[in-house]
Enzyme design. Structure first.
Site, PDB file in Angstrom:
ATOM      1  N   LYS A 170       0.851  -1.189   0.000  1.00  0.00           N
ATOM      2  CA  LYS A 170       0.000   0.000   0.000  1.00  0.00           C
ATOM      3  C   LYS A 170       0.887   1.240   0.000  1.00  0.00           C
ATOM      4  O   LYS A 170       1.293   1.753   1.030  1.00  0.00           O
ATOM      5  CB  LYS A 170      -0.930   0.058   1.207  1.00  0.00           C
ATOM      6  N   GLY A 201      -4.470   3.283  -1.741  1.00  0.00           N
ATOM      7  CA  GLY A 201      -5.716   3.755  -1.123  1.00  0.00           C
ATOM      8  C   GLY A 201      -5.381   4.521   0.139  1.00  0.00           C
ATOM      9  O   GLY A 201      -4.199   4.751   0.445  1.00  0.00           O
ATOM     10  N   GLY A 203      -4.810   5.431   4.068  1.00  0.00           N
ATOM     11  CA  GLY A 203      -4.242   4.686   5.194  1.00  0.00           C
ATOM     12  C   GLY A 203      -5.319   4.159   6.123  1.00  0.00           C
ATOM     13  O   GLY A 203      -5.239   3.025   6.609  1.00  0.00           O
ATOM     14  N   VAL A 206      -7.465   1.258   3.338  1.00  0.00           N
ATOM     15  CA  VAL A 206      -6.679   0.113   2.863  1.00  0.00           C
ATOM     16  C   VAL A 206      -5.601  -0.266   3.896  1.00  0.00           C
ATOM     17  O   VAL A 206      -5.387  -1.445   4.194  1.00  0.00           O
ATOM     18  CB  VAL A 206      -6.040   0.430   1.493  1.00  0.00           C
ATOM     19  N   GLY A 207      -4.949   0.764   4.464  1.00  0.00           N
ATOM     20  CA  GLY A 207      -3.888   0.509   5.447  1.00  0.00           C
ATOM     21  C   GLY A 207      -4.400  -0.302   6.625  1.00  0.00           C
ATOM     22  O   GLY A 207      -3.826  -1.336   6.988  1.00  0.00           O
ATOM     23  N   GLU A 245       9.698   1.649  10.454  1.00  0.00           N
ATOM     24  CA  GLU A 245      10.751   2.634  10.137  1.00  0.00           C
ATOM     25  C   GLU A 245      10.110   4.013  10.208  1.00  0.00           C
ATOM     26  O   GLU A 245       9.311   4.368   9.350  1.00  0.00           O
ATOM     27  CB  GLU A 245      11.292   2.385   8.727  1.00  0.00           C
ATOM     28  N   CYS A 279      13.685  10.994   6.142  1.00  0.00           N
ATOM     29  CA  CYS A 279      13.717  10.588   7.550  1.00  0.00           C
ATOM     30  C   CYS A 279      15.121  10.707   8.133  1.00  0.00           C
ATOM     31  O   CYS A 279      15.291  10.913   9.318  1.00  0.00           O
ATOM     32  CB  CYS A 279      13.222   9.155   7.679  1.00  0.00           C
ATOM     33  N   GLU A 379      10.238  16.657  13.982  1.00  0.00           N
ATOM     34  CA  GLU A 379      10.635  16.423  12.596  1.00  0.00           C
ATOM     35  C   GLU A 379       9.885  17.409  11.707  1.00  0.00           C
ATOM     36  O   GLU A 379       8.664  17.430  11.694  1.00  0.00           O
ATOM     37  CB  GLU A 379      10.278  14.987  12.216  1.00  0.00           C
TER      38      GLU A 379
HETATM   39  P1  NAD Z   1       2.416   8.770   7.124  1.00  0.00           P
HETATM   40  O1  NAD Z   1       2.769   8.085   8.392  1.00  0.00           O
HETATM   41  O2  NAD Z   1       1.401   9.823   7.140  1.00  0.00           O
HETATM   42  O3  NAD Z   1       1.923   7.701   6.046  1.00  0.00           O
HETATM   43  C1  NAD Z   1       2.703   6.573   5.685  1.00  0.00           C
HETATM   44  C2  NAD Z   1       1.801   5.529   5.052  1.00  0.00           C
HETATM   45  O4  NAD Z   1       0.914   5.006   6.049  1.00  0.00           O
HETATM   46  C3  NAD Z   1       0.904   6.069   3.927  1.00  0.00           C
HETATM   47  O5  NAD Z   1       0.820   5.098   2.911  1.00  0.00           O
HETATM   48  C4  NAD Z   1      -0.425   6.259   4.644  1.00  0.00           C
HETATM   49  O6  NAD Z   1      -1.526   6.212   3.750  1.00  0.00           O
HETATM   50  C5  NAD Z   1      -0.426   5.070   5.602  1.00  0.00           C
HETATM   51  N1  NAD Z   1      -1.300   5.192   6.780  1.00  0.00           N
HETATM   52  C6  NAD Z   1      -1.763   6.325   7.368  1.00  0.00           C
HETATM   53  N2  NAD Z   1      -2.526   6.020   8.426  1.00  0.00           N
HETATM   54  C7  NAD Z   1      -2.544   4.668   8.531  1.00  0.00           C
HETATM   55  C8  NAD Z   1      -3.146   3.748   9.453  1.00  0.00           C
HETATM   56  N3  NAD Z   1      -3.884   4.152  10.464  1.00  0.00           N
HETATM   57  N4  NAD Z   1      -2.939   2.416   9.264  1.00  0.00           N
HETATM   58  C9  NAD Z   1      -2.173   1.983   8.248  1.00  0.00           C
HETATM   59  N5  NAD Z   1      -1.584   2.797   7.347  1.00  0.00           N
HETATM   60  C10 NAD Z   1      -1.755   4.128   7.489  1.00  0.00           C
HETATM   61  O7  NAD Z   1       3.799   9.302   6.559  1.00  0.00           O
HETATM   62  P2  NAD Z   1       4.060  10.178   5.262  1.00  0.00           P
HETATM   63  O8  NAD Z   1       3.602  11.569   5.536  1.00  0.00           O
HETATM   64  O9  NAD Z   1       3.548   9.465   4.052  1.00  0.00           O
HETATM   65  O10 NAD Z   1       5.656  10.135   5.199  1.00  0.00           O
HETATM   66  C11 NAD Z   1       6.488  10.976   5.958  1.00  0.00           C
HETATM   67  C12 NAD Z   1       6.959  10.297   7.224  1.00  0.00           C
HETATM   68  O11 NAD Z   1       7.622   9.079   6.904  1.00  0.00           O
HETATM   69  C13 NAD Z   1       7.974  11.105   8.003  1.00  0.00           C
HETATM   70  O12 NAD Z   1       7.667  11.108   9.379  1.00  0.00           O
HETATM   71  C14 NAD Z   1       9.279  10.358   7.780  1.00  0.00           C
HETATM   72  O13 NAD Z   1      10.232  10.512   8.780  1.00  0.00           O
HETATM   73  C15 NAD Z   1       8.823   8.968   7.662  1.00  0.00           C
HETATM   74  N6  NAD Z   1       9.821   8.185   6.948  1.00  0.00           N
HETATM   75  C16 NAD Z   1      10.569   7.263   7.643  1.00  0.00           C
HETATM   76  C17 NAD Z   1      11.553   6.548   6.980  1.00  0.00           C
HETATM   77  C18 NAD Z   1      12.397   5.519   7.682  1.00  0.00           C
HETATM   78  O14 NAD Z   1      12.908   4.652   7.022  1.00  0.00           O
HETATM   79  N7  NAD Z   1      12.561   5.565   8.980  1.00  0.00           N
HETATM   80  C19 NAD Z   1      11.776   6.766   5.633  1.00  0.00           C
HETATM   81  C20 NAD Z   1      11.011   7.704   4.974  1.00  0.00           C
HETATM   82  C21 NAD Z   1      10.021   8.406   5.645  1.00  0.00           C
END
Ligand code: NAD
Length: 471
Positions: A170, A201, A203, A206-207, A245, A279, A379
């Site tokens: 996803k 989809g 989060g 679909v998440g 992560e 990140c 962050e």
């Molecule tokens: P996000 O946490 O908002 O979303 C990440 C994914 O999770 C998306 O696909 C989203 O649709 C899904 N999601 C959202 N709510 C969910 C739920 N309740 N259940 C399951 N899935 C759900 O993050 P973002 O804004 O897309 O990305 C930025 C963040 O990602 C930053 O905090 C960054 O630090 C982090 N990041 C971490 C790493 C790492 O390897 N540690 C790498 C890149 C980005």
């Protein structure tokens, strides 16, 4: 490219119309224009993808090492063949500067690295009288952010498949154009139907269907710490095997023996990596009080080497933020920094001159930051770097570790041994000394930066259960 509608998801080896009907706008962040729409998958689609992965599991989990290596090679070639098209999608939808070719090359490299890992990996080990067998966990749910769509798809998928698992992915709803281009490439590798499925989809639709489903025992998530915590809670009932992560607030420690010009360039490069939407971005630059003024002067001078602008211009180092929302969030942090008394050295609120259309931020440096300020703790995910002074090495380590996060750290020194002593005291999953880098070394966080490790053999172990057989 005009506006386009992405109205297919990838289930059981086929591009199919989703059951979900919600349309979501896709933007070019460099212009603020809508470039297309994606028809989002829903719970029904997610369940169909999980069923396909479950049906494909018995055959895939019993493939040999050679068969998996062959599949990874085919995936790698298929992605390599589409390199130009993938780069175009990343630039158009994400606003990645053209010079950031690594955004696609790292995806290609992820397959190559996993082939190398798989060739040497011991799936059977002897521990005393026991034979230890490393076996697939099962169907893996891979949930990914928007800031490096293709790499996360490639890396998580390559690792899961190398371990004999099948997957449901996803990706973020904001990177549907990139996902579509990547899916078309992966499809051409001709893997058995159902081995990998991709459903873009929301989060919370679909998440959560994936994280709550009893047929998905493994979740590998990359994204924000708050969502990671939600997934941790969601997964408790079924005791899922988790890799999380999450975010970071990484320190760049400049020791007092450096050539300031080289060290500051390294620190700024790590801070502005991927337009600071990374990140691992080194967003807290720690400099010795004894060389504080010099450090600030060099930092401001070197800012000219990180021009913000049109991603299509080869000179551009920093592109736009991914969305209007992200732009506003970053503006909020700049205002907060000023309010809390940090000294604005460069940049500041608003858009850079001549870039009023897209979601561009002025690359911003704050000096006299103390580690209790919001800009030093949270962050930001935008080009806003904090410079903090420290008195001696112990103080630098104390500031570096005074954070909820622990994903990455950077140390700059003329003396490698001294830098290694500092590194050994840093609470972070990776410490890079003078720019050192090893892609297959374990990657992941201490503290609230996450759970588990990715890449190489440590990453592969995350997709395996361990069974001891004792006679
Ligand atoms: P996000 O946490 O908002 O979303 C990440 C994914 O999770 C998306 O696909 C989203 O649709 C899904 N999601 C959202 N709510 C969910 C739920 N309740 N259940 C399951 N899935 C759900 O993050 P973002 O804004 O897309 O990305 C930025 C963040 O990602 C930053 O905090 C960054 O630090 C982090 N990041 C971490 C790493 C790492 O390897 N540690 C790498 C890149 C980005």
């Amino acid at each position: 490219m005009g506006t386009n509608l992405i109205d297919e998801v990838y289930i059981n080896g086929e591009f199919v119309t989703p059951h979900g009907t919600e349309l979501f706008d896709l933007f070019n962040p460099a212009t603020g224009q809508v470039i297309g729409q994606v028809q989002l998958a829903d719970e029904v689609d997610a369940r169909a993808a999980i069923a396909a992965a479950k049906a494909a599991l018995p055959a895939w989990s019993t493939t040999t090492r050679e068969e998996r290596i062959d599949a990874l090679r085919r995936l790698q070639s298929a992605v390599t063949a589409r390199r130009e098209e993938l780069l175009e999608a990343v630039r158009l939808e994400y606003g990645a500067p053209v010079r950031n070719e690594w955004m696609v090359d790292s995806a290609i490299g992820a397959f190559a690295d996993m082939i190398k890992t798989l060739e040497a990996f011991a799936f059977t080990r002897q521990v005393g009288q026991a034979t230890v067998e490393m076996v697939p966990v099962g169907v893996a749910g891979l949930i990914m952010p928007w800031n490096s769509d293709m790499f996360f798809i490639a890396d998580k998928m390559a690792t899961a498949l190398a371990g004999g698992n099948t997957v449901v992915m996803k990706p973020s709803e904001m990177s549907a154009t990139q996902t579509r281009a990547m899916t078309e490439a992966l499809h051409e590798a001709g893997l058995p139907a159902g081995v990998f499925n991709i459903v873009t989809g929301r989060g919370d639709v679909v998440g959560t269907t994936i994280t709550r489903h009893p047929d998905v025992p493994k979740i590998s998530f990359t994204g924000s710490t708050p969502v990671g915590k939600a997934i941790f809670r969601e997964s408790a009932d079924l005791m899922k095997n988790l890799t999380l992560e999450l975010g970071g607030k990484s320190p760049s420690i400049i020791l007092d023996d450096v050539d300031m010009s080289t060290a500051m360039f390294g620190a700024l490069s790590s801070g502005f990596v991927n337009s600071s939407q990374a990140c691992v971005a080194g967003t807290r630059i720690l400099v010795p009080e004894s060389r504080y003024d010099e450090a600030l002067k060099v930092a401001v001078e070197q800012l000219a080497g990180f021009p913000v602008g049109d991603p299509a211009d080869p000179a551009t180092a920093i592109g736009p933020m991914v969305s209007q929302k992200q732009w506003e969030r970053v503006q909020g942090y700049i205002a907060r920094g000023i309010e809390e008394g940090a000294r604005l050295l460069a940049g500041g609120p608003g858009k850079p001159e001549g870039l009023s259309d897209g979601y561009f931020v002025r690359p911003t440096l704050f000096a006299d930051v103390t580690n209790d300020m919001t800009i030093a703790r949270e962050e930001i995910f935008g080009p806003v770097l904090s410079i903090l002074g420290y008195t001696d090495d112990d103080h630098a380590v104390e500031i570096a570790n005074d954070t909820d996060y622990g994903l990455h750290a950077y140390v700059f020194s003329a003396d490698q041994e001294r830098a290694k002593r500092i590194a050994s005291r840093i609470e972070a999953g990776r410490v890079s000394i003078n720019g050192g880098y090893e892609p297959i070394s374990p990657f992941g966080g201490f503290k609230q930066s996450g759970i588990g490790r990715e890449y190489g053999s440590y990453g592969l172990e995350g997709f395996l259960e361990t069974r001891s057989v004792m006679v």
